[in-house]
Motif scaffolding. Structure first.
Motif, mmCIF file in Angstrom:
data_model
loop_
_atom_site.group_PDB
_atom_site.id
_atom_site.type_symbol
_atom_site.label_atom_id
_atom_site.label_comp_id
_atom_site.label_asym_id
_atom_site.label_seq_id
_atom_site.Cartn_x
_atom_site.Cartn_y
_atom_site.Cartn_z
ATOM 1 N N LEU A 99 0.840 -1.201 0.000
ATOM 2 C CA LEU A 99 0.000 0.000 0.000
ATOM 3 C C LEU A 99 0.874 1.250 0.000
ATOM 4 C CD1 LEU A 99 -2.790 -0.997 2.544
ATOM 5 C CD2 LEU A 99 -2.851 -1.141 0.052
ATOM 6 N N ASN A 100 0.403 2.241 -0.728
ATOM 7 C CA ASN A 100 1.136 3.489 -0.843
ATOM 8 C C ASN A 100 0.133 4.618 -1.035
ATOM 9 O OD1 ASN A 100 3.385 5.204 -1.144
ATOM 10 N ND2 ASN A 100 3.194 5.086 -3.365
ATOM 11 N N ILE A 101 0.371 5.741 -0.392
ATOM 12 C CA ILE A 101 -0.449 6.931 -0.628
ATOM 13 C C ILE A 101 0.209 7.662 -1.795
ATOM 14 C CG2 ILE A 101 -1.330 9.093 0.316
ATOM 15 C CD1 ILE A 101 -1.244 7.789 3.087
ATOM 16 N N SER A 102 -0.403 7.550 -2.963
ATOM 17 C CA SER A 102 0.220 8.132 -4.148
ATOM 18 C C SER A 102 0.099 9.650 -4.179
ATOM 19 C CB SER A 102 -0.340 7.512 -5.425
ATOM 20 O OG SER A 102 -1.726 7.641 -5.486
ATOM 21 N N TYR A 103 -0.973 10.192 -3.615
ATOM 22 C CA TYR A 103 -1.064 11.637 -3.412
ATOM 23 C C TYR A 103 -2.136 11.936 -2.379
ATOM 24 C CZ TYR A 103 -5.491 12.551 -5.831
ATOM 25 O OH TYR A 103 -6.810 12.603 -6.177
ATOM 26 N N PHE A 104 -2.028 13.122 -1.761
ATOM 27 C CA PHE A 104 -3.070 13.570 -0.844
ATOM 28 C C PHE A 104 -3.096 15.086 -0.811
ATOM 29 C CE2 PHE A 104 0.695 13.183 1.737
ATOM 30 C CZ PHE A 104 0.644 14.256 2.624
ATOM 31 N N THR A 105 -4.299 15.615 -0.572
ATOM 32 C CA THR A 105 -4.503 17.045 -0.368
ATOM 33 C C THR A 105 -5.189 17.189 0.983
ATOM 34 O OG1 THR A 105 -6.676 17.041 -1.428
ATOM 35 C CG2 THR A 105 -4.767 17.423 -2.862
ATOM 36 N N ASN A 106 -5.682 18.370 1.278
ATOM 37 C CA ASN A 106 -6.361 18.587 2.564
ATOM 38 C C ASN A 106 -7.642 17.787 2.702
ATOM 39 O OD1 ASN A 106 -4.430 20.340 3.505
ATOM 40 N ND2 ASN A 106 -5.503 22.169 2.786
ATOM 41 N N ASP A 107 -8.266 17.401 1.595
ATOM 42 C CA ASP A 107 -9.546 16.705 1.697
ATOM 43 C C ASP A 107 -9.664 15.456 0.835
ATOM 44 O OD1 ASP A 107 -9.595 18.017 -0.696
ATOM 45 O OD2 ASP A 107 -11.612 18.813 -0.484
ATOM 46 N N GLU A 108 -8.589 15.065 0.140
ATOM 47 C CA GLU A 108 -8.675 13.892 -0.723
ATOM 48 C C GLU A 108 -7.335 13.164 -0.748
ATOM 49 O OE1 GLU A 108 -9.732 12.835 -5.389
ATOM 50 O OE2 GLU A 108 -9.529 14.917 -4.778
ATOM 51 N N MET A 109 -7.396 11.824 -0.855
ATOM 52 C CA MET A 109 -6.172 11.034 -1.000
ATOM 53 C C MET A 109 -6.428 9.845 -1.901
ATOM 54 S SD MET A 109 -5.535 8.651 2.364
ATOM 55 C CE MET A 109 -5.360 10.004 3.477
ATOM 56 N N ARG A 110 -5.342 9.357 -2.507
ATOM 57 C CA ARG A 110 -5.422 8.169 -3.344
ATOM 58 C C ARG A 110 -4.420 7.155 -2.808
ATOM 59 N NH1 ARG A 110 -5.661 9.436 -9.111
ATOM 60 N NH2 ARG A 110 -7.867 9.331 -8.673
ATOM 61 N N ILE A 111 -4.935 5.944 -2.550
ATOM 62 C CA ILE A 111 -4.120 4.846 -2.038
ATOM 63 C C ILE A 111 -4.022 3.798 -3.146
ATOM 64 C CG2 ILE A 111 -3.977 3.014 -0.305
ATOM 65 C CD1 ILE A 111 -5.688 4.899 1.508
ATOM 66 N N THR A 112 -2.796 3.347 -3.425
ATOM 67 C CA THR A 112 -2.596 2.310 -4.427
ATOM 68 C C THR A 112 -1.949 1.092 -3.774
ATOM 69 O OG1 THR A 112 -0.460 3.272 -5.040
ATOM 70 C CG2 THR A 112 -2.375 3.944 -6.338
ATOM 71 N N GLY A 113 -2.061 -0.046 -4.421
ATOM 72 C CA GLY A 113 -1.536 -1.309 -3.910
ATOM 73 C C GLY A 113 -2.604 -2.376 -4.060
ATOM 74 N N LEU A 114 -2.353 -3.544 -3.506
ATOM 75 C CA LEU A 114 -3.335 -4.627 -3.561
ATOM 76 C C LEU A 114 -4.216 -4.542 -2.310
ATOM 77 C CD1 LEU A 114 -4.392 -7.096 -5.053
ATOM 78 C CD2 LEU A 114 -2.759 -8.470 -3.770
ATOM 79 N N VAL A 115 -5.419 -4.000 -2.440
ATOM 80 C CA VAL A 115 -6.330 -3.767 -1.312
ATOM 81 C C VAL A 115 -7.104 -5.049 -1.019
ATOM 82 C CG1 VAL A 115 -8.304 -2.432 -0.485
ATOM 83 C CG2 VAL A 115 -6.536 -1.330 -1.886
ATOM 84 N N SER A 116 -7.060 -5.494 0.238
ATOM 85 C CA SER A 116 -7.796 -6.704 0.619
ATOM 86 C C SER A 116 -9.007 -6.396 1.498
ATOM 87 C CB SER A 116 -6.872 -7.684 1.339
ATOM 88 O OG SER A 116 -6.333 -7.088 2.494
ATOM 89 N N ALA A 117 -9.009 -5.245 2.197
ATOM 90 C CA ALA A 117 -10.153 -4.927 3.070
ATOM 91 C C ALA A 117 -10.235 -3.429 3.336
ATOM 92 C CB ALA A 117 -10.034 -5.667 4.393
ATOM 93 N N ILE A 118 -11.466 -2.961 3.465
ATOM 94 C CA ILE A 118 -11.752 -1.600 3.921
ATOM 95 C C ILE A 118 -12.656 -1.750 5.128
ATOM 96 C CG2 ILE A 118 -12.786 0.625 3.358
ATOM 97 C CD1 ILE A 118 -12.257 -0.048 0.388
#
Length: 125
Positions: A99-118
């Motif tokens: 998992l990696n936070i590819s970018y984030f701002t004050n109100d939004e973020m994008r997480i990349t990687g192999l997601v198995s659970a939220i």
């Protein structure tokens, strides 16, 4: 014969405080209910999702490789197997691999990687 009278002041004081605080709590609950109703009414009139006005997080999963989170408050923990994010409704935990936070701002973020659970961990009142 002499009568002894016990003062009822302390007992009356405790009863009064209980009534006072219960009324305050009732008023707070009524205000919160009225506010939610108001926000729902506004969102209906503007044809907007009520989540946006309330500030609830918006989580968009794009397959298993990307998650976008909007309306978050902060990042609590972050490593390559899980990311914990604080939101208005509680904590959001994203689990997976690489998992990696590819970018984030004050109100939004994008997480990349192999997601198995939220997972949503709500705050207790």
């Amino acid at each position: 014969m002499q009568h002894k009278f016990k003062s009822m002041h302390e007992k009356n004081k405790q009863t009064s405080n209980k009534e006072l605080y219960s009324n305050i709590n009732k008023n707070k609950k009524k205000e919160e209910a009225a506010r939610k109703t108001f926000l729902e009414t506004v969102s209906e009139q503007l044809k907007l999702p009520s989540d946006i006005l309330v500030g609830a997080p918006i989580i968009t999963a794009l397959g298993r490789n990307e998650v976008c989170i909007e309306n978050y408050k902060g990042i609590l923990e972050y490593n390559d197997t899980y990311i914990k994010v604080l939101s208005k409704i509680g904590t959001i935990r994203i689990e997976g691999k690489h998992l990696n936070i590819s970018y984030f701002t004050n109100d939004e973020m994008r997480i990349t990687g192999l997601v198995s659970a939220i997972t949503y961990i709500t705050q207790k009142d």
